[in-house]
Design an enzyme around this catalytic site. Structure first.
Site, short mmCIF file in Angstrom:
data_model
loop_
_atom_site.label_atom_id
_atom_site.label_comp_id
_atom_site.label_asym_id
_atom_site.label_seq_id
_atom_site.Cartn_x
_atom_site.Cartn_y
_atom_site.Cartn_z
N TYR A 134 14.47 17.73 9.32
CA TYR A 134 15.51 17.30 10.24
C TYR A 134 14.95 16.87 11.60
CZ TYR A 134 19.97 17.28 12.75
OH TYR A 134 21.06 16.91 13.50
N LYS A 138 14.48 13.02 13.29
CA LYS A 138 15.03 12.67 14.60
C LYS A 138 13.93 12.13 15.52
CE LYS A 138 19.27 14.00 13.82
NZ LYS A 138 20.32 12.98 13.59
#
Length: 244
Positions: A134, A138
């Site tokens: 994750y 990003k």
């Protein structure tokens, strides 16, 4: 300056729905575009509907969506997903990074005299070398956006998002959110309400990196020609308070 235009991608998400209302209420923007796989019901909006342009698009055919023709001054991106929702790591990266970067690229005009700004909702801990899917996604998305050639790239990295209304069930997120809600009374670096994040994003898009108040403590990152301005959780809260 007034009379500017704003495009929002991800307006039906937890933060995006608040940001859409911020943009529609802002006198800074006379034209607001909401493009996405689905769009907001007009019945749920109370103000600014007369300046809203909605369009359902297919991110697999983003070049056919006509984003560039809108000549948007500020492009706001609040799109995102989770691995669980996406179904696999590959699908997550496709939605969370590929769709975001491709859409931002498609929204950039070819006119060198048209100055454009992109404002992206990332995440606390975002890092392109992170061992976690994750936060790595990003971080890579941030770098990719900074390399697209926008005149100004602003990244928000909030902590836990409080008050998020989602269509999917995330019990762990609720537990973590409750704990961080308590801890946030001690530190402003841990969590922020989605409405506060949306307000801060709207303000940053209006001001631009050079006019963000120093007490927000934004940081400049990236290489020459690929610079970005990053605002952390505490800075997000501060910006919403001091530059309302």
């Amino acid at each position: 300056a007034t009379g500017r235009s704003a495009l929002i991608l991800g307006a039906t998400g937890a933060t995006g729905r608040h940001l859409l209302r911020e943009l529609l209420s802002s006198p800074q923007f006379t034209r607001v575009g909401e493009y996405g796989r689905r769009v907001t019901s007009l019945d749920s909006l109370t103000s600014g509907k007369e300046k809203l342009e909605q369009k359902t698009i297919d991110y697999e055919k983003i070049e056919e969506a006509g984003l560039r023709e809108g000549k948007w001054d500020v492009v706001y991106i609040t799109m995102g997903t989770t691995r669980a929702l996406a179904g696999s790591a590959a699908a997550f990266e496709k939605i969370d990074r590929e769709y975001v970067v491709n859409a931002a690229r498609a929204a950039k005009t070819d006119d060198p005299t048209h100055r454009q700004r992109v404002v992206y909702l990332s995440s606390g801990g975002a890092n392109p070398t992170s061992p976690f899917l994750y936060t790595k996604s990003k971080g890579l998305t941030e770098l990719a956006l900074a390399s697209l050639g926008y005149d100004d790239t602003i990244i928000f990295r909030p902590g836990v998002l409080q008050g998020a209304e989602r269509g999917d069930s995330r019990p762990l997120e609720h537990v973590v959110g409750a704990v961080f809600s308590i801890l946030s009374k001690v530190s402003s670096s841990l969590a922020a309400h989605v409405s506060v994040v949306a307000k801060a994003m709207r303000i940053a898009g209006e001001l631009g990196s050079s006019a963000i108040p120093p007490e927000v403590k934004p940081t400049t990152e990236g290489e020459e020609g690929k610079k970005l301005t990053a605002i952390g959780n505490a800075g997000t809260i501060t910006l919403a308070e001091v530059a309302a």
